[in-house]
Structures are given as C-alpha cells and as structure tokens.
Design a protein around this motif. Structure first.
Motif, short mmCIF file in Angstrom:
data_model
loop_
_atom_site.label_atom_id
_atom_site.label_comp_id
_atom_site.label_asym_id
_atom_site.label_seq_id
_atom_site.Cartn_x
_atom_site.Cartn_y
_atom_site.Cartn_z
N CYS A 152 46.61 27.82 75.81
CA CYS A 152 46.76 26.40 76.10
C CYS A 152 48.25 26.04 76.08
CB CYS A 152 46.00 25.59 75.05
SG CYS A 152 45.76 23.89 75.54
N PHE A 153 48.99 26.66 75.17
CA PHE A 153 50.44 26.45 75.08
C PHE A 153 51.10 26.74 76.43
CE2 PHE A 153 54.67 28.33 74.47
CZ PHE A 153 55.32 27.33 73.74
N SER A 154 50.71 27.86 77.06
CA SER A 154 51.29 28.22 78.36
C SER A 154 50.87 27.26 79.46
CB SER A 154 50.89 29.65 78.76
OG SER A 154 51.52 30.56 77.91
N LEU A 155 49.61 26.82 79.43
CA LEU A 155 49.14 25.85 80.43
C LEU A 155 49.96 24.57 80.33
CD1 LEU A 155 45.27 26.25 80.10
CD2 LEU A 155 46.59 26.72 82.16
N CYS A 156 50.19 24.10 79.11
CA CYS A 156 50.96 22.87 78.91
C CYS A 156 52.42 23.07 79.33
CB CYS A 156 50.93 22.46 77.43
SG CYS A 156 49.29 22.04 76.82
N THR A 157 52.98 24.24 78.96
CA THR A 157 54.38 24.52 79.28
C THR A 157 54.59 24.53 80.79
OG1 THR A 157 54.59 25.85 77.27
CG2 THR A 157 56.30 26.15 78.93
N SER A 158 53.75 25.26 81.51
CA SER A 158 53.98 25.34 82.96
C SER A 158 53.73 23.98 83.61
CB SER A 158 53.17 26.46 83.62
OG SER A 158 51.84 26.39 83.25
N TYR A 228 41.29 26.54 68.32
CA TYR A 228 41.97 25.26 68.15
C TYR A 228 43.08 25.33 67.10
CZ TYR A 228 42.80 20.35 67.16
OH TYR A 228 43.42 19.12 66.96
N GLU A 229 42.80 25.96 65.96
CA GLU A 229 43.77 25.97 64.85
C GLU A 229 45.08 26.66 65.23
OE1 GLU A 229 39.69 25.58 63.19
OE2 GLU A 229 40.62 26.84 64.73
N LEU A 230 45.03 27.58 66.18
CA LEU A 230 46.23 28.34 66.55
C LEU A 230 47.22 27.47 67.32
CD1 LEU A 230 47.43 31.29 66.57
CD2 LEU A 230 46.56 31.46 68.90
N GLU A 231 46.71 26.56 68.13
CA GLU A 231 47.61 25.78 69.00
C GLU A 231 47.11 24.34 69.12
OE1 GLU A 231 47.82 27.64 72.85
OE2 GLU A 231 45.70 28.07 72.93
N SER A 232 46.80 23.74 67.96
CA SER A 232 46.17 22.41 67.96
C SER A 232 47.02 21.35 68.66
CB SER A 232 45.84 21.99 66.53
OG SER A 232 47.00 22.11 65.73
N ALA A 233 48.35 21.38 68.44
CA ALA A 233 49.22 20.35 69.06
C ALA A 233 49.11 20.42 70.58
CB ALA A 233 50.67 20.56 68.63
N TYR A 234 48.95 21.65 71.09
CA TYR A 234 48.91 21.83 72.55
C TYR A 234 47.52 21.54 73.11
CZ TYR A 234 53.36 23.47 71.15
OH TYR A 234 54.61 23.49 70.59
N GLY A 379 46.51 40.57 68.85
CA GLY A 379 47.44 40.79 67.74
C GLY A 379 47.25 39.75 66.64
N VAL A 380 47.09 38.49 67.06
CA VAL A 380 46.86 37.40 66.10
C VAL A 380 45.54 37.62 65.36
CG1 VAL A 380 46.32 34.93 65.89
CG2 VAL A 380 48.24 35.65 67.33
N ALA A 381 44.48 37.91 66.13
CA ALA A 381 43.15 38.09 65.52
C ALA A 381 43.15 39.24 64.52
CB ALA A 381 42.10 38.33 66.60
N ALA A 382 43.98 40.25 64.79
CA ALA A 382 44.06 41.41 63.87
C ALA A 382 45.05 41.16 62.73
CB ALA A 382 44.46 42.66 64.66
N GLU A 451 48.43 37.04 58.95
CA GLU A 451 47.14 37.40 58.34
C GLU A 451 46.29 36.15 58.10
OE1 GLU A 451 48.18 39.82 54.96
OE2 GLU A 451 48.25 41.67 56.16
N ALA A 452 46.96 35.05 57.73
CA ALA A 452 46.24 33.78 57.54
C ALA A 452 45.65 33.33 58.88
CB ALA A 452 47.18 32.72 56.99
N LEU A 453 46.42 33.47 59.97
CA LEU A 453 45.92 33.10 61.30
C LEU A 453 44.76 34.00 61.72
CD1 LEU A 453 49.28 32.44 63.20
CD2 LEU A 453 47.56 30.73 62.61
N GLY A 454 44.86 35.28 61.37
CA GLY A 454 43.77 36.22 61.67
C GLY A 454 42.48 35.80 60.99
#
Length: 483
Positions: A152-158, A228-234, A379-382, A451-454
């Motif tokens: 979602c971050f990339s969608l918003c950025t572009s 959602y928690e990974l990129e909530s602002a976006y 990578g994040v999930a792991a 690890e917390a994000l994972g």
C-alpha cells in the motif's frame, strides 16, 4: 458455510510471471480456506505450476480448480511455448518481446469473457497487468478486484508522485526531494524513480501503466498482500484517496506445513531436506540469506563483488544465484577457489530456492534482497532484518519502507533505477551492510523490531486478526451483492 448455492465463487487471474503467479495461488488458497470456491484461470504451460502448488490444499478439502485458456503466443509473434514472462529471451530485443507478450495477454480478453459468461463467478480478482479485465467483468455485472502485488505504501507513493511530479522541480537527478502529501517525510532522488513515472514521452509501457491506473480506479477495489499494522498510515491515506482496499496478507503465511513451504513455486534447484539439514547444523541468527528474486540479473563482475564481500564479512551464507553451473569452463563470477574455501561456511543455490522455507528457519539472521514486494513481505513475516538492494519496478519505494519507515534494514547504496541489471556496488559496501544487519547493537535493535512485526503478521492472519477480519468482510460483501 451454507450449501453449494450459498458458496461464494471467485475467479483468480494472475499475470503469467512467477512473481505474480505464486502470491495469487497463495491468495486462492487463503480464500478457499474460508469456504470460497476458487478457480484459477491460467494458460496450459503455467497450469502445472499451479496444480503442483494446490495439490495439497485439495487434500485439506479446499475447493480450488484450474481453468485453462490458450495463450496466443504465435499469433502475437512470440515463439511457440512462450507463455511466461520469464521465458522471454533476447531472440530480438527484450523490449520488443515484452511488448508482444503484453499484446498476447490482451488477446485473452475474449476467452476470459466466455468463461465468465459460462461460470458467472461472484468476483474476478485479476492482476494489475490485465487492465482490460475490469471491462470484461463489467459486461456480466461481475465486480473486478485488482491485485497489484505491491505494498500500500508503494501504491500511495506512486500516486503522489504521478499527481504532483516533484521530480520536475529539482535541479539535478541526484537532489533529494520530499514526496508531497505522503505521510512520513519520504525522500527520493529522481534517479531512483521508475522510468514510467518520470517519462514525458509516451511509450508502450507508459500507456500500459496509464491503462492500469484507469482500470484500477474503475474497479470494485484492491486486494493487498500486506497487513494493516505494517503500514497503517498508508492504508488510512489510501482510504482517504477514496479507494477501497482490503489488506489480507501476508498471503505466504497460508503455507504452514514444511511441504507447502518447500514446494511453493518452481521445482527447487536443491534438495529441500539437504538444505534443511545444512541450516539445522547452524546456530540461530548466524546465516545471511542472499536472493534477488526472479527478474533481477546481475553481471558477472557484480556477482564477484558480492562473493568477495561475503568472504570478507566472515558470515555464513546461503546465496541464490541465477546461473547454471558450468562443467568445464571456469565460472568468471566466482573468485578463484571460492567454493572450496567456503565449503562449510556457505551454500550456493543455482536457480530456484524454497525461499519461505529458508527465511523461516531460525538459523537465518538476515536477508539481502532486491526489495521486490513478495520478498520484502516474506522477510517481514519471517522476522528477518534486511539489506536493501533495489533494482527496478517499485523496489526503491519498498526500500524506503524497510529502512526509513519501519527501520528494519540498511541500504546497500543502490542509487540508480535500472530495468534488469543492478547498480555497480563495491564489495566494501556489501560487506559493511551485511555486517550491520548481522552483528552489533544496531543489528539487535533491527532484529527485535522486525521480529515484533513478524509476530504481528502471524496474528493478522489468525482468527480475529486484521487480515482475517478483512478477508471475512470482503467475502461477506461479495455474498451480499448477490442477494
């Protein structure tokens, strides 16, 4: 779940490239695990990859089927059997082949419409690179959801870059500018932006991207392989733009069993058990995993710099290289005697690697990645900190998310967006970045953050988690449309 007649039926139509097929298959499994009837539409030569990956899901009682439509390779001027973007070879210029490949995919509209008419599913989830799918579905009153395969971050950025064109207001292509309106003070240089965003001149690809944008706006909404928690602002910002989107990922987490992780995607170029045995013999967080996805192709001299860096860093490693082993010729990209010296320290996998299985192993302590979204979210999930080495597509955007927003990785220093071959990065820079994610205080902090994000990623797909609830809401919304 209700009877057969109450079952929601969804068509999934992935673009024919591994980086698009694999997450779409995962997504179909995810929907099927909620009692949805899932049909994956693909072409004859891509069907075996799909069936190999969904075989086990069927044994769990998931309702997943495949429908094939003929790919018009020859009609579009491609060699017979060229049905996957990765089989595009430079018979002529690669650009010409890619153009023909997209032309061939556009010819699939009619056969797809026949299928839609025949089966009348409740929804069509089609890849962004099939922009005509919105109109095809609309003919039968079927909602089309877009799968961009990016964050979602990339969608918003572009979106912000295309609307405000801040890159036009700088005096040089290496001057930093802030992306207007985007939360978080995100900065880029013009050099790091994709050509298709900067170009004033119309090309086939900029026209396609324009169609993608238009069909995306007209579609019912977007499904995003993120949580959602990974990129909530976006996610919130995207909503404010008036777009409907459902974060339902990380979709790779639907593969819970060893076989599912090991057999995801193509046939691995290494025996999975052998790979696992090697990893089991290592200490936790002691191995760095290096892989640049299915598209980025580095030159021999760049690969040599990586080899020198790995040896100098003293770290143990698994390195995935898209090169066949040559029997008698010397491999130009490897320093003399490298494999012999690295025998117990490093494992080189030539070809396809079972990435999710490797990343999930506790021995892996860091990940050197090209920042394709599939790899980044895996990578994040792991829970692994990353060295970011973006090459093309929206990879420089993902780098910013990893390094500046989430602070779970360090940049290797790539400055220039290129189509396939990465920036020339010296071994010293690679060695320094690898050391930074593996050793010391900073590495520890990044690791605990990721690890917390994972952990959050895994909770998101569990019952009552954000992605779980989003997926339920979407299925219920589609069910409600029928009444």
């Amino acid at each position: 779940m209700g009877g057969e007649e109450n079952q929601v039926h969804i068509f999934f139509f992935p673009f024919m490239a591994h980086g698009h097929l694999i997450p779409t298959i995962d997504m179909a499994k995810l929907f099927a695990s909620r009692g949805v009837k899932a049909t994956i539409v693909t072409t004859p030569l891509n069907a075996p990859l799909v069936s190999r990956t969904i075989q086990r899901s069927k044994s769990f009682g998931f309702d997943i089927n495949i429908k094939t439509i003929k790919f018009p390779a020859v009609e579009a001027g491609l060699p017979e059997g060229c049905e996957n973007a990765e089989s595009i070879t430079s018979h002529e210029s690669e650009g010409e082949m890619t153009k023909k490949f997209f032309e061939a995919t556009a010819m699939l509209q009619e056969p797809l419409e026949k299928l839609l008419q025949e089966c009348h599913p409740d929804c069509l989830i089609a890849d962004m690179f099939l922009p005509w799918a919105t109109d095809a579905a609309a003919k039968f009153g079927i909602p089309r959801l877009v799968f961009h395969g990016i964050s979602c971050f990339s969608l918003c950025t572009s979106d912000c870059l295309m609307r405000y064109k801040p890159f036009k207001k700088v005096s040089s292509d290496s001057e930093l500018f802030v992306v207007p309106e985007l939360p978080g003070e995100i900065k880029f240089t013009s050099k790091q932006l994709p050509d298709y965003i900067k170009q004033d001149v119309e090309t086939d690809f900029t026209r396609l991207i324009q169609k993608v944008r238009e069909s995306s706006w007209k579609s019912y909404g977007i499904v995003i392989n993120s949580f959602y928690e990974l990129e909530s602002a976006y996610a919130d910002f995207f909503k404010e733009l008036g777009r409907k989107a459902w974060h339902i990922g990380p979709v790779s987490l639907c593969n819970r069993e060893f076989e599912e992780k090991a057999q995801r995607g193509k046939e691995a170029s290494i025996d999975e058990d052998e790979c696992l045995k090697w990893l089991d013999s290592k200490e936790p967080n002691s191995v760095v995993y290096i892989c640049f996805g299915t598209v980025a192709n580095f030159s021999d001299s760049q690969l040599k710099e990586i080899a020198i860096a790995l040896e100098a860093s003293g770290q143990q490693f698994i390195w995935v290289v898209r090169k066949e082993k040559k029997a008698k010729d010397k491999e130009e990209w490897l320093p003399e005697g490298f494999e012999k010296r690295m025998e117990s320290k490093g494992l080189i996998i030539r070809g396809w690697a079972p990435q999710v299985m490797i990343l999930d192993h506790e021995a892996i302590g860091g990940f050197v990645t090209h920042c394709g979204w599939n790899s980044t979210i895996e990578g994040v999930a792991a829970g692994k900190p990353m060295v970011t080495w973006p090459v093309s597509a929206e990879q420089f955007f993902n780098e910013k998310l990893v390094t500046d927003v989430l602070k779970i990785g360090v940049a290797v220093g790539a400055q220039q967006w290129v189509t396939v071959c990465g920036d020339k990065i010296k071994s010293e820079a690679v060695e320094k970045a690898v050391t930074r994610i593996m050793i010391g205080e900073e590495a520890k902090e990044m690791r605990s953050r990721v690890e917390a994000l994972g952990g959050m990623a895994k909770r998101a797909i569990e019952e009552d988690g954000s992605s779980y609830s989003n997926l339920n809401a979407l299925i219920e919304e589609l069910r409600g449309r029928r009444l």
